[in-house]
Design an enzyme around this catalytic site. Structure first.
Site, PDB file in Angstrom:
ATOM      1  N   GLY A  82      -7.710  -5.750 -62.664  1.00 41.66           N
ATOM      2  CA  GLY A  82      -6.884  -6.883 -63.085  1.00 41.66           C
ATOM      3  C   GLY A  82      -5.605  -6.389 -63.753  1.00 41.66           C
ATOM      4  N   ARG A 163     -11.215  -7.548 -51.813  1.00 40.37           N
ATOM      5  CA  ARG A 163     -12.237  -6.489 -51.716  1.00 40.37           C
ATOM      6  C   ARG A 163     -13.556  -6.920 -52.340  1.00 40.37           C
ATOM      7  NH1 ARG A 163      -7.824  -3.957 -53.648  1.00 40.37           N
ATOM      8  NH2 ARG A 163      -6.829  -2.404 -52.339  1.00 40.37           N
ATOM      9  N   ILE A 164     -13.484  -7.481 -53.553  1.00 42.02           N
ATOM     10  CA  ILE A 164     -14.730  -7.784 -54.269  1.00 42.02           C
ATOM     11  C   ILE A 164     -15.483  -8.925 -53.578  1.00 42.02           C
ATOM     12  CG2 ILE A 164     -15.688  -8.672 -56.447  1.00 42.02           C
ATOM     13  CD1 ILE A 164     -13.486  -7.022 -57.893  1.00 42.02           C
ATOM     14  N   ARG A 256     -11.832 -13.503 -64.318  1.00 48.17           N
ATOM     15  CA  ARG A 256     -11.325 -13.528 -65.683  1.00 48.17           C
ATOM     16  C   ARG A 256     -11.781 -14.840 -66.337  1.00 48.17           C
ATOM     17  NH1 ARG A 256     -10.723  -8.840 -65.448  1.00 48.17           N
ATOM     18  NH2 ARG A 256      -8.831  -7.605 -65.712  1.00 48.17           N
ATOM     19  N   HIS A 305     -18.494  -8.626 -70.272  1.00 42.96           N
ATOM     20  CA  HIS A 305     -17.499  -8.009 -69.393  1.00 42.96           C
ATOM     21  C   HIS A 305     -17.897  -6.572 -69.017  1.00 42.96           C
ATOM     22  CE1 HIS A 305     -12.969  -8.284 -68.220  1.00 42.96           C
ATOM     23  NE2 HIS A 305     -13.648  -7.576 -67.343  1.00 42.96           N
ATOM     24  N   GLY A 307     -18.807  -5.861 -65.715  1.00 41.76           N
ATOM     25  CA  GLY A 307     -18.877  -5.912 -64.248  1.00 41.76           C
ATOM     26  C   GLY A 307     -18.789  -4.560 -63.572  1.00 41.76           C
ATOM     27  N   SER A 308     -17.905  -3.701 -64.051  1.00 40.75           N
ATOM     28  CA  SER A 308     -17.722  -2.401 -63.383  1.00 40.75           C
ATOM     29  C   SER A 308     -18.428  -1.263 -64.120  1.00 40.75           C
ATOM     30  CB  SER A 308     -16.222  -2.085 -63.270  1.00 40.75           C
ATOM     31  OG  SER A 308     -15.646  -1.911 -64.554  1.00 40.75           O
TER      32      SER A 308
HETATM   33  O1  LIG Z   1     -12.222  -6.643 -65.356  1.00 42.25           O
HETATM   34  C1  LIG Z   1     -12.127  -5.495 -65.069  1.00 42.25           C
HETATM   35  C2  LIG Z   1     -10.978  -4.902 -64.482  1.00 42.25           C
HETATM   36  O2  LIG Z   1      -9.947  -5.566 -64.319  1.00 42.25           O
HETATM   37  O3  LIG Z   1     -11.048  -3.700 -64.175  1.00 42.25           O
END
Ligand SMILES: O=CC(=O)O
Length: 340
Positions: A82, A163-164, A256, A305, A307-308
Site C-alpha cells: 500500500g 495480484r492479491i 485498508r 494488520h 496480513g503479510s
Molecule cells: O498492508 C500492508 C502493506 O501495504 O504492505
C-alpha cells in the site's frame, strides 16, 4: 562535510537486509533501531539532507515531511504494497522515485484472506472465545452448535482484483467456490492474466466482472476487499452496500481499514444483517481499545494488520526494500517501482 550519501531508515531490519544495507559503505545510515514505529518528530528531525528514505506504512510521507528533505531526496523505498501513507503527486513534482513490495507479499496476504473467510463463516472467533471462557461443558456437541455457511458453492465478490484478489481466487477454487465476480480499476490488466482464464474456463467456475457494486453486494456470499485505499474506495462498504448484502454473507478486509465504514459495519453485525466479518485492518488502527465496538460483536474477527506476516515474506520485503532504496540512489531498475 561528510562525502557519504545519507539514507534514513525508519525501522530495525532483519539480518540479511541489514547486512546488505550496511555493506554499502558509501552510505551514512541514520536508522530508528526499534521494532516500534519511528516517532514523527524523529523522522522530521533526521530527514533533512537525506537522499533516500526507507519507510514503513506507519510513516506519513506528506508535504511537511518532504519539505524538510527536498531537493536532496532522490528516492523512497516503502516496506509495503500500500502507498496511501505517501502523497504520491508530490513525489512526481519533485522527481522522487518510489519503490514498494507488492510481489513479495501476495501469497501471505491471500492466505490471510482465506483464513479470515473461514473464521468468519465458521464462527472461529466465537468458538475460541467460548472455550477459553470455560463454556464448553455447558455447550456439548449439538447438531446446530456454532454452525455457519460453508464455502463450497459460494459466490465470491472481489473489490479490487489485482495480484492479491487473483491469488485469493486461485485458493478459493480448491475450496469449491462456484462463481467469482469482481470490480477492478484496471480491467485491461485483469483480462490479460493467464491463470485467470484457466480458472474461469477450465476449473469449472465462472469469474466475471460485476455489473456494478450493487450487483456485487447482492450476489456475493463472501466479499473480499483487496483494493488500494483511494478517494473512490474510502467507505466503499457503508450502509448502502451492507444493506444489499445477504444475511448469510461475510465481509473480509485485507485492504485498508477506511475502505469500510466501521459504524455501519457494527450496526449491520449487531442487527444480524450480515453473517460476520473477518478483518485484518480497521479505521484508526492501531488505536483499537478493548472496548472498541467491533470487539463486542461476536461475529467479527479482527487481526492486528498481520496480513503479510510470515517470516519468509517479511524477510523478502525487507531485502526488496533495501534493493529498491539502493536502485533508487544509483538510478538502476528497482524490484518494483510505483509508476507515478
Ligand atoms: O498492508 C500492508 C502493506 O501495504 O504492505
Amino acid at each position: 562535510m561528510s562525502q557519504k550519501t545519507k539514507v534514513v531508515v525508519t525501522r530495525q531490519l532483519n539480518g540479511a537486509a541489514q547486512t546488505l544495507l550496511e555493506s554499502h559503505h558509501e552510505l551514512e545510515i541514520v536508522q530508528w533501531n526499534s521494532e516500534k514505529p519511528a516517532p514523527r518528530p524523529w523522522l522530521l528531525q533526521n530527514a533533512p539532507g537525506a537522499s533516500g528514505l526507507l519507510v514503513m506504512l506507519s510513516d506519513t510521507i506528506d508535504a511537511a515531511l518532504l519539505e524538510t528533505c527536498t531537493p536532496t531526496l532522490k528516492t523512497i523505498a516503502s516496506f509495503s504494497v500500500g502507498t496511501d501513507h505517501i502523497t504520491l503527486p508530490l513525489l512526481k513534482t519533485h522527481n522522487i522515485r518510489l519503490g514498494y513490495t507488492p510481489t513479495a507479499l501476495t501469497s501471505a496476504v491471500a492466505d490471510t484472506a482465506i483464513m479470515l473467510t473461514l473464521m468468519a463463516q465458521r464462527r472461529a472467533g466465537e468458538a475460541v472465545a467460548s472455550v477459553k471462557a470455560g463454556e464448553w461443558p455447558a455447550m456439548p456437541w449439538a447438531p446446530q452448535l456454532l454452525t455457519g455457511p460453508q464455502i463450497a458453492g459460494c459466490t465470491v465478490g472481489f473489490v479490487g482484483f489485482g495480484r492479491i484478489g487473483q491469488a485469493v481466487l486461485k485458493r478459493f477454487v480448491g475450496f469449491g467456490v462456484r462463481r467469482a465476480v469482481y470490480l477492478t480499476s484496471r480491467p485491461g490488466e485483469v483480462a490479460k492474466v493467464d491463470y485467470f482464464d484457466v480458472l474461469g474456463g477450465k476449473a469449472g467456475i465462472e469469474a466475471v466482472p460485476a455489473r456494478g457494486w450493487e450487483d456485487l453486494g447482492r450476489e456475493s456470499d463472501v466479499v473480499v476487499l483487496g483494493c488500494a485505499l483511494t478517494e473512490s474506495t474510502r467507505h466503499f462498504v457503508g450502509r448502502e452496500f451492507l444493506a444489499l448484502m445477504k444475511r448469510t454473507a461475510v465481509l473480509v478486509n485485507v485492504a485498508r481499514g477506511p475502505v469500510v465504514d466501521t459504524e455501519a459495519l457494527v450496526e449491520a453485525l449487531r442487527e444480524g444483517r450480515i453473517f460476520g466479518a473477518g478483518l485484518d485492518v480497521v479505521e484508526g488502527e492501531p488505536n483499537v481499545p478493548a472496548d472498541h465496538p467491533l470487539l463486542k460483536e461476536p461475529r467479527c474477527v479482527l487481526l492486528p494488520h498481520i496480513g503479510s506476516a510470515t517470516i519468509e515474506t517479511r524477510e523478502q520485503m525487507a531485502e526488496e526494500s533495501v534493493r529498491n532504496l539502493l536502485a533508487g540512489l544509483s538510478g538502476e531498475a528497482m524490484v518494483n517501482e510505483v509508476e507515478l
